[in-house]
Design a protein around this motif. Sequence first.
Motif, PDB file in Angstrom:
ATOM      1  N   VAL A  86      -8.087  -1.719   4.367  1.00 26.92           N
ATOM      2  CA  VAL A  86      -9.124  -0.664   4.204  1.00 26.92           C
ATOM      3  C   VAL A  86      -9.314   0.295   5.111  1.00 26.92           C
ATOM      4  CG1 VAL A  86     -11.830  -0.475   4.499  1.00 26.92           C
ATOM      5  CG2 VAL A  86     -10.482  -2.384   3.176  1.00 26.92           C
ATOM      6  N   MET A  87      -9.164   0.231   6.391  1.00 28.17           N
ATOM      7  CA  MET A  87      -9.006   1.262   7.385  1.00 28.17           C
ATOM      8  C   MET A  87      -7.772   2.067   7.392  1.00 28.17           C
ATOM      9  SD  MET A  87     -10.275  -0.658  10.868  1.00 28.17           S
ATOM     10  CE  MET A  87     -11.348  -2.073  10.861  1.00 28.17           C
ATOM     11  N   MET A  88      -6.880   1.701   6.447  1.00 29.35           N
ATOM     12  CA  MET A  88      -5.900   2.967   5.955  1.00 29.35           C
ATOM     13  C   MET A  88      -6.241   3.828   4.921  1.00 29.35           C
ATOM     14  SD  MET A  88      -2.337   0.287   6.360  1.00 29.35           S
ATOM     15  CE  MET A  88      -1.453   1.367   6.011  1.00 29.35           C
ATOM     16  N   ILE A  89      -7.120   3.548   4.180  1.00 33.30           N
ATOM     17  CA  ILE A  89      -7.269   4.209   2.677  1.00 33.30           C
ATOM     18  C   ILE A  89      -8.345   5.514   3.197  1.00 33.30           C
ATOM     19  CG2 ILE A  89      -8.526   4.159   0.467  1.00 33.30           C
ATOM     20  CD1 ILE A  89      -7.773   1.174   0.325  1.00 33.30           C
ATOM     21  N   PHE A 119       0.882  -1.255   0.128  1.00 39.63           N
ATOM     22  CA  PHE A 119      -0.016   0.058  -0.141  1.00 39.63           C
ATOM     23  C   PHE A 119       0.887   1.369  -0.066  1.00 39.63           C
ATOM     24  CE2 PHE A 119      -2.837   3.151   2.188  1.00 39.63           C
ATOM     25  CZ  PHE A 119      -3.644   3.419   1.069  1.00 39.63           C
ATOM     26  N   ILE A 120       1.842   1.210   0.803  1.00 36.13           N
ATOM     27  CA  ILE A 120       3.043   2.419   0.770  1.00 36.13           C
ATOM     28  C   ILE A 120       3.276   2.550  -0.733  1.00 36.13           C
ATOM     29  CG2 ILE A 120       5.236   3.294   1.712  1.00 36.13           C
ATOM     30  CD1 ILE A 120       4.371   1.921   4.148  1.00 36.13           C
ATOM     31  N   ASP A 121       3.712   1.570  -1.310  1.00 35.03           N
ATOM     32  CA  ASP A 121       4.200   1.427  -2.733  1.00 35.03           C
ATOM     33  C   ASP A 121       3.201   2.136  -3.412  1.00 35.03           C
ATOM     34  OD1 ASP A 121       6.505   0.461  -2.067  1.00 35.03           O
ATOM     35  OD2 ASP A 121       6.233  -1.491  -2.672  1.00 35.03           O
ATOM     36  N   PHE A 122       1.853   1.794  -3.381  1.00 25.00           N
ATOM     37  CA  PHE A 122       0.738   2.252  -4.457  1.00 25.00           C
ATOM     38  C   PHE A 122       0.842   3.868  -4.149  1.00 25.00           C
ATOM     39  CE2 PHE A 122      -1.065  -1.784  -5.142  1.00 25.00           C
ATOM     40  CZ  PHE A 122      -1.634  -1.788  -6.305  1.00 25.00           C
ATOM     41  N   HIS A 156     -11.617   7.330   6.824  1.00 18.80           N
ATOM     42  CA  HIS A 156     -11.502   6.128   6.336  1.00 18.80           C
ATOM     43  C   HIS A 156     -12.996   5.215   6.720  1.00 18.80           C
ATOM     44  CE1 HIS A 156     -11.083   3.694   9.970  1.00 18.80           C
ATOM     45  NE2 HIS A 156     -10.342   4.663  10.550  1.00 18.80           N
ATOM     46  N   ALA A 157     -12.976   4.222   5.865  1.00 20.48           N
ATOM     47  CA  ALA A 157     -14.117   3.294   6.008  1.00 20.48           C
ATOM     48  C   ALA A 157     -13.798   2.111   6.911  1.00 20.48           C
ATOM     49  CB  ALA A 157     -14.544   2.783   4.589  1.00 20.48           C
ATOM     50  N   ILE A 158     -14.568   1.385   7.544  1.00 17.61           N
ATOM     51  CA  ILE A 158     -14.332   0.102   8.199  1.00 17.61           C
ATOM     52  C   ILE A 158     -14.392  -1.083   7.172  1.00 17.61           C
ATOM     53  CG2 ILE A 158     -14.614   0.907  10.371  1.00 17.61           C
ATOM     54  CD1 ILE A 158     -17.283  -0.691  10.424  1.00 17.61           C
ATOM     55  N   GLY A 159     -15.263  -1.010   6.176  1.00 23.26           N
ATOM     56  CA  GLY A 159     -15.290  -2.090   5.139  1.00 23.26           C
ATOM     57  C   GLY A 159     -16.284  -3.204   5.225  1.00 23.26           C
ATOM     58  N   ALA A 160     -16.868  -3.265   6.407  1.00 21.82           N
ATOM     59  CA  ALA A 160     -17.616  -4.336   6.921  1.00 21.82           C
ATOM     60  C   ALA A 160     -18.648  -4.651   5.974  1.00 21.82           C
ATOM     61  CB  ALA A 160     -18.282  -3.988   8.279  1.00 21.82           C
TER      62      ALA A 160
END
Lengths: 183, 222
Positions: free
Chosen positions: B53-56, A129-132, B67-71
């Motif tokens: 998902v929680m990182m996006i 993800f860091i790469d992305f 951020h979403a939780i994606g559940a």
Amino acid sequence: MRDKVLFFLYIFSVIALTSIHNIYFFAVSILLFCFLAGKDIFSILKKSVLSILVFNSIVSISYILYSIFKGTEWIDYVVLINLRVFSLTFLTFLFIEKVNLFKALSFSKTLTYLLVLSFSQILMFKKYFIDFKMALKSRTIEKPKQRELYNFISTVFYFFLNKSINNSKEISQAMKSRGFFND
Amino acid sequence: MHIPDGYLSPITYIPSYAVAVPLFAYGLKKLKQELSEETLPFIATLTALSFLVMMINIPIPGGTSGHAIGAAAIAILFDPWISFICLSLVLLIQSLIFGDGGITAWAVNSISMGFVASFSAYYSYKFLKRFNKGIALFISGWVSIVTASFVIALFLGIQPIVAHDSEGKPLFFPFDLSITIPALVFSHMVYFGVVEGIYTVLVVKFVEKLKLSLTKGVQNEA
């Protein structure tokens, strides 16, 4: 065995720290944890403070304002909750630092395998993800538009979804070939 | 939305463990029966996906992001039990390995963000998809996070009632239901719910467009 004993000691300490409401008890507990941390004391202190800073600040400031508005006393509660949260967080980081969690949870074979597999995949996915993110940053001069960000998110999600399914098949075959499911 | 350590009383978190652990064990047993030897790796990789998902950060109209939780997406694409197990594992790893969220709050976080969010999204989508798929996806994502925030608000809001000293001062989370419900639920209705809704629409539609074959889920039942 050592890790399992420490795990149960950790659980017992957590219950004690949430069952006793005396600020001196928390002050002594924090001193004891600092002593047990040894040379890791400053890194654990830093991680603990950073970890609780936002949530505790919001709750403490809100409570102080609420108490001032209502004309009630607030200092006892603010000291108690901050010491409690800090001691619990410090204890958790100390536990993470000193104990092999996977060994500590080895009383459940399924849980251990799930944790080990999930954690290894998380580390790998984080790196990808860091790469992305760096790839997107290096290829865009201006700030990406909302539509472009949505496309980026969809593509990233699709990549990881695909990777999740493929990796799970690969891991399953690897485990099967090593006789994991026959045990 | 995670509750950290120290804000829930033992009278709350011990019973919540008594609910969350059997639910987790039942879900795992159910998935093992359905997926056999592919269960463990499949859940592990989807757990990593949920963590990611929680990182996006997802931008929402108005210039902010969250951020979403994606559940909802995992519950709709796969199965609500898979979503619940994965989210619970993410929360366990976050609290025990990364020190994010609390071990005392794991059960409450797992019940709300795992169980309630996954099943509310799954059944909302199942009911609404006959009207309009896109809107159903958005509403399912929105419902998942709003219901989860409501459960968290309930757990936090009962703290001053169930745990206070002889003078009535709070010992754990200080605000009651009259504050926690509007504060938490409202912010999730107008902000995080929108993020989760957008995320659910984006990923489910994208996966559907690519006709990726998935294990099970509302998408494949149709």
